[in-house]
Motif scaffolding. Sequence first.
Motif, PDB file in Angstrom:
ATOM      1  N   HIS A  77     -15.527  60.699  28.467  1.00  0.00           N
ATOM      2  CA  HIS A  77     -14.915  60.178  26.986  1.00  0.00           C
ATOM      3  C   HIS A  77     -15.822  58.955  26.725  1.00  0.00           C
ATOM      4  O   HIS A  77     -15.407  57.934  27.163  1.00  0.00           O
ATOM      5  CB  HIS A  77     -13.632  60.142  27.192  1.00  0.00           C
ATOM      6  CG  HIS A  77     -12.844  59.600  25.955  1.00  0.00           C
ATOM      7  ND1 HIS A  77     -11.586  59.664  25.434  1.00  0.00           N
ATOM      8  CD2 HIS A  77     -13.683  59.478  24.364  1.00  0.00           C
ATOM      9  CE1 HIS A  77     -11.344  59.443  24.256  1.00  0.00           C
ATOM     10  NE2 HIS A  77     -12.584  59.226  23.372  1.00  0.00           N
ATOM     11  N   ALA A  78     -16.836  59.273  25.540  1.00  0.00           N
ATOM     12  CA  ALA A  78     -17.499  57.983  25.255  1.00  0.00           C
ATOM     13  C   ALA A  78     -17.069  57.787  23.759  1.00  0.00           C
ATOM     14  O   ALA A  78     -17.147  58.782  22.794  1.00  0.00           O
ATOM     15  CB  ALA A  78     -18.947  58.431  25.131  1.00  0.00           C
ATOM     16  N   THR A  79     -17.016  56.490  23.302  1.00  0.00           N
ATOM     17  CA  THR A  79     -16.836  56.019  22.035  1.00  0.00           C
ATOM     18  C   THR A  79     -18.174  55.107  21.569  1.00  0.00           C
ATOM     19  O   THR A  79     -18.443  54.229  22.416  1.00  0.00           O
ATOM     20  CB  THR A  79     -15.726  55.005  22.239  1.00  0.00           C
ATOM     21  OG1 THR A  79     -14.272  55.637  22.505  1.00  0.00           O
ATOM     22  CG2 THR A  79     -15.487  54.279  20.702  1.00  0.00           C
ATOM     23  N   ILE A  80     -18.653  55.574  20.475  1.00  0.00           N
ATOM     24  CA  ILE A  80     -20.051  55.252  20.236  1.00  0.00           C
ATOM     25  C   ILE A  80     -19.606  53.845  19.145  1.00  0.00           C
ATOM     26  O   ILE A  80     -18.955  53.968  17.989  1.00  0.00           O
ATOM     27  CB  ILE A  80     -20.731  56.269  19.537  1.00  0.00           C
ATOM     28  CG1 ILE A  80     -20.970  57.360  20.438  1.00  0.00           C
ATOM     29  CG2 ILE A  80     -22.021  55.627  18.883  1.00  0.00           C
ATOM     30  CD1 ILE A  80     -21.854  58.578  19.703  1.00  0.00           C
ATOM     31  N   THR A  81     -20.055  53.010  19.931  1.00  0.00           N
ATOM     32  CA  THR A  81     -19.803  51.421  18.647  1.00  0.00           C
ATOM     33  C   THR A  81     -21.296  51.119  18.464  1.00  0.00           C
ATOM     34  O   THR A  81     -22.373  51.381  19.411  1.00  0.00           O
ATOM     35  CB  THR A  81     -18.981  50.337  19.672  1.00  0.00           C
ATOM     36  OG1 THR A  81     -19.572  50.369  20.867  1.00  0.00           O
ATOM     37  CG2 THR A  81     -17.752  50.992  19.836  1.00  0.00           C
ATOM     38  N   LEU A  82     -21.518  50.182  17.839  1.00  0.00           N
ATOM     39  CA  LEU A  82     -22.670  49.871  17.210  1.00  0.00           C
ATOM     40  C   LEU A  82     -22.885  48.301  17.643  1.00  0.00           C
ATOM     41  O   LEU A  82     -22.327  47.460  17.462  1.00  0.00           O
ATOM     42  CB  LEU A  82     -22.708  49.868  15.618  1.00  0.00           C
ATOM     43  CG  LEU A  82     -22.597  51.197  14.986  1.00  0.00           C
ATOM     44  CD1 LEU A  82     -22.517  51.078  13.478  1.00  0.00           C
ATOM     45  CD2 LEU A  82     -23.575  52.355  15.411  1.00  0.00           C
ATOM     46  N   SER A  83     -24.213  48.170  18.132  1.00  0.00           N
ATOM     47  CA  SER A  83     -24.804  46.982  18.572  1.00  0.00           C
ATOM     48  C   SER A  83     -25.613  46.258  17.550  1.00  0.00           C
ATOM     49  O   SER A  83     -25.763  45.005  17.620  1.00  0.00           O
ATOM     50  CB  SER A  83     -25.693  47.188  19.729  1.00  0.00           C
ATOM     51  OG  SER A  83     -25.208  47.717  20.858  1.00  0.00           O
ATOM     52  N   MET A  84     -25.655  46.877  16.472  1.00  0.00           N
ATOM     53  CA  MET A  84     -26.352  46.329  15.170  1.00  0.00           C
ATOM     54  C   MET A  84     -25.649  47.223  13.780  1.00  0.00           C
ATOM     55  O   MET A  84     -25.648  48.431  14.069  1.00  0.00           O
ATOM     56  CB  MET A  84     -27.824  46.757  15.096  1.00  0.00           C
ATOM     57  CG  MET A  84     -28.791  46.279  13.791  1.00  0.00           C
ATOM     58  SD  MET A  84     -30.360  46.429  13.725  1.00  0.00           S
ATOM     59  CE  MET A  84     -30.802  45.037  15.010  1.00  0.00           C
ATOM     60  N   VAL A 206     -16.866  59.186   8.888  1.00  0.00           N
ATOM     61  CA  VAL A 206     -18.082  58.761   8.509  1.00  0.00           C
ATOM     62  C   VAL A 206     -18.556  59.425   6.965  1.00  0.00           C
ATOM     63  O   VAL A 206     -18.474  60.502   6.942  1.00  0.00           O
ATOM     64  CB  VAL A 206     -19.431  59.124   9.791  1.00  0.00           C
ATOM     65  CG1 VAL A 206     -20.755  59.031   8.881  1.00  0.00           C
ATOM     66  CG2 VAL A 206     -19.099  58.501  10.758  1.00  0.00           C
ATOM     67  N   ASN A 207     -19.215  58.813   6.235  1.00  0.00           N
ATOM     68  CA  ASN A 207     -19.947  59.400   5.048  1.00  0.00           C
ATOM     69  C   ASN A 207     -21.255  58.539   4.610  1.00  0.00           C
ATOM     70  O   ASN A 207     -21.274  57.349   5.160  1.00  0.00           O
ATOM     71  CB  ASN A 207     -18.921  59.321   4.067  1.00  0.00           C
ATOM     72  CG  ASN A 207     -18.379  57.941   3.761  1.00  0.00           C
ATOM     73  OD1 ASN A 207     -17.427  57.576   4.118  1.00  0.00           O
ATOM     74  ND2 ASN A 207     -18.938  57.231   2.752  1.00  0.00           N
ATOM     75  N   LEU A 208     -21.953  59.027   3.794  1.00  0.00           N
ATOM     76  CA  LEU A 208     -23.202  58.505   3.457  1.00  0.00           C
ATOM     77  C   LEU A 208     -23.013  57.182   2.854  1.00  0.00           C
ATOM     78  O   LEU A 208     -21.926  57.089   1.911  1.00  0.00           O
ATOM     79  CB  LEU A 208     -23.873  59.414   2.657  1.00  0.00           C
ATOM     80  CG  LEU A 208     -24.682  60.928   3.060  1.00  0.00           C
ATOM     81  CD1 LEU A 208     -25.409  61.629   2.192  1.00  0.00           C
ATOM     82  CD2 LEU A 208     -25.403  60.561   4.472  1.00  0.00           C
ATOM     83  N   GLY A 209     -23.794  55.994   3.157  1.00  0.00           N
ATOM     84  CA  GLY A 209     -23.535  54.963   2.286  1.00  0.00           C
ATOM     85  C   GLY A 209     -22.392  54.122   2.979  1.00  0.00           C
ATOM     86  O   GLY A 209     -22.395  52.693   2.703  1.00  0.00           O
ATOM     87  N   VAL A 214     -21.073  45.315  13.487  1.00  0.00           N
ATOM     88  CA  VAL A 214     -21.465  45.394  14.773  1.00  0.00           C
ATOM     89  C   VAL A 214     -20.363  45.487  15.525  1.00  0.00           C
ATOM     90  O   VAL A 214     -18.965  44.904  15.348  1.00  0.00           O
ATOM     91  CB  VAL A 214     -22.006  44.027  15.188  1.00  0.00           C
ATOM     92  CG1 VAL A 214     -22.418  44.064  16.676  1.00  0.00           C
ATOM     93  CG2 VAL A 214     -23.467  44.049  14.570  1.00  0.00           C
ATOM     94  N   GLY A 215     -20.021  46.439  16.596  1.00  0.00           N
ATOM     95  CA  GLY A 215     -19.063  46.387  17.543  1.00  0.00           C
ATOM     96  C   GLY A 215     -18.063  47.551  16.808  1.00  0.00           C
ATOM     97  O   GLY A 215     -16.790  47.890  17.449  1.00  0.00           O
ATOM     98  N   GLU A 216     -18.146  48.101  15.716  1.00  0.00           N
ATOM     99  CA  GLU A 216     -17.267  49.011  15.023  1.00  0.00           C
ATOM    100  C   GLU A 216     -17.616  50.254  15.675  1.00  0.00           C
ATOM    101  O   GLU A 216     -18.538  50.927  15.700  1.00  0.00           O
ATOM    102  CB  GLU A 216     -17.280  48.865  13.627  1.00  0.00           C
ATOM    103  CG  GLU A 216     -16.415  49.606  12.707  1.00  0.00           C
ATOM    104  CD  GLU A 216     -16.362  49.381  11.344  1.00  0.00           C
ATOM    105  OE1 GLU A 216     -15.719  50.076  10.574  1.00  0.00           O
ATOM    106  OE2 GLU A 216     -17.417  48.720  10.798  1.00  0.00           O
ATOM    107  N   PRO A 217     -16.389  51.178  15.930  1.00  0.00           N
ATOM    108  CA  PRO A 217     -16.660  52.496  16.578  1.00  0.00           C
ATOM    109  C   PRO A 217     -16.969  53.562  15.188  1.00  0.00           C
ATOM    110  O   PRO A 217     -16.450  53.358  14.372  1.00  0.00           O
ATOM    111  CB  PRO A 217     -15.217  52.673  16.999  1.00  0.00           C
ATOM    112  CG  PRO A 217     -14.361  52.016  16.449  1.00  0.00           C
ATOM    113  CD  PRO A 217     -14.893  50.511  16.210  1.00  0.00           C
ATOM    114  N   VAL A 218     -17.955  54.413  15.594  1.00  0.00           N
ATOM    115  CA  VAL A 218     -18.341  55.332  14.759  1.00  0.00           C
ATOM    116  C   VAL A 218     -17.828  56.826  14.913  1.00  0.00           C
ATOM    117  O   VAL A 218     -17.346  57.381  14.007  1.00  0.00           O
ATOM    118  CB  VAL A 218     -19.852  55.348  14.894  1.00  0.00           C
ATOM    119  CG1 VAL A 218     -20.476  56.734  13.798  1.00  0.00           C
ATOM    120  CG2 VAL A 218     -20.725  54.081  14.347  1.00  0.00           C
TER     121      VAL A 218
END
Length: 305
Positions: A77-84, A206-209, A214-218
């Motif tokens: 189970h992977a949660t994708i979070t942003l490093s940028m 998620v939606n366009l725009g 940083v660190g927020e899960p997608v």
Amino acid sequence: MKQILFFSALWCALAFTSCGGGASEQTTDEAAGTQSVQADSLSASADSVEVDGVSGATQVANAPSFNGILMVPPQRHATITLSMGGAVHSVSFLPGSYVQKNQVILTLENPDFIALQQTWLDAAAQVEFLEKEYLRQKNLASHEAASQKQMQQSKSDYLSMKSRLDAAAAQLQILGMDTRHLQTQGIHPYLEIKAPLSGYVTNMNVNLGKYFNVGEPVCDVIDKQALMLQLTAYEKDLDDLKVGDRMEFRVNGMGTKVFEAVLVSIDQMVDSTNRSIKVYARVLNPLQDFRPGMYVSARKVSSKS
């Protein structure tokens, strides 16, 4: 003579009556004794039978049942979070879609990502030049054709730029970019967010725009091929539960169909409120229709069955 005959007949009649009455009394006593023995035997038999408090039909209590849910193990189970951070530029999949590992789920726009790539390219070019200059100064110094100071300065410049190159490369690697492609393909305008494992996309908002910090899960990616049961047990059940025990379970909404699992882990922390403890079982032959979060009821399979 007639009197003698009369008294003899009377004596025989009395004797016969006495004998018949005694036999009748003996028969009655024997029947009563037999009934008493049978009653005692039934009473003793009833006392010797232990009636099960659960089923009422067996001397062995039914195995306790456990309630819980289907779950995905943390390794799958992977949660994708942003490093940028960045704004969403494109989305390639919908929630519930299956993705392969390293497939691009979405792309982000961020000028800092472009600047980071430029930093790496500049550092790579400078390192190549400074390394050659350092080797030249080192050779001259060994022949006393150049001062040690010039050689040391050249070495310092080279090592400083190399550390800058390595730092930029490490940041790009965290962002999922292979620096080997930079020199051949040039700067990438968009940051690609890739699947860390093969599975289904879920929890996607998620939606366009839309801008992500940083660190927020997608989104999440889950692999249902390794589903488990998370069951709730209690202190009284722990003595009868061992790793490796076979379990049978039913899934809410799938009728009476029975599935199998194997107990693989017992938590070490007891809930202080309801005295419960979590136990985990690996599902054998999971169905495609299984969903994490579905309610299940399970029981331990007796070793005799």
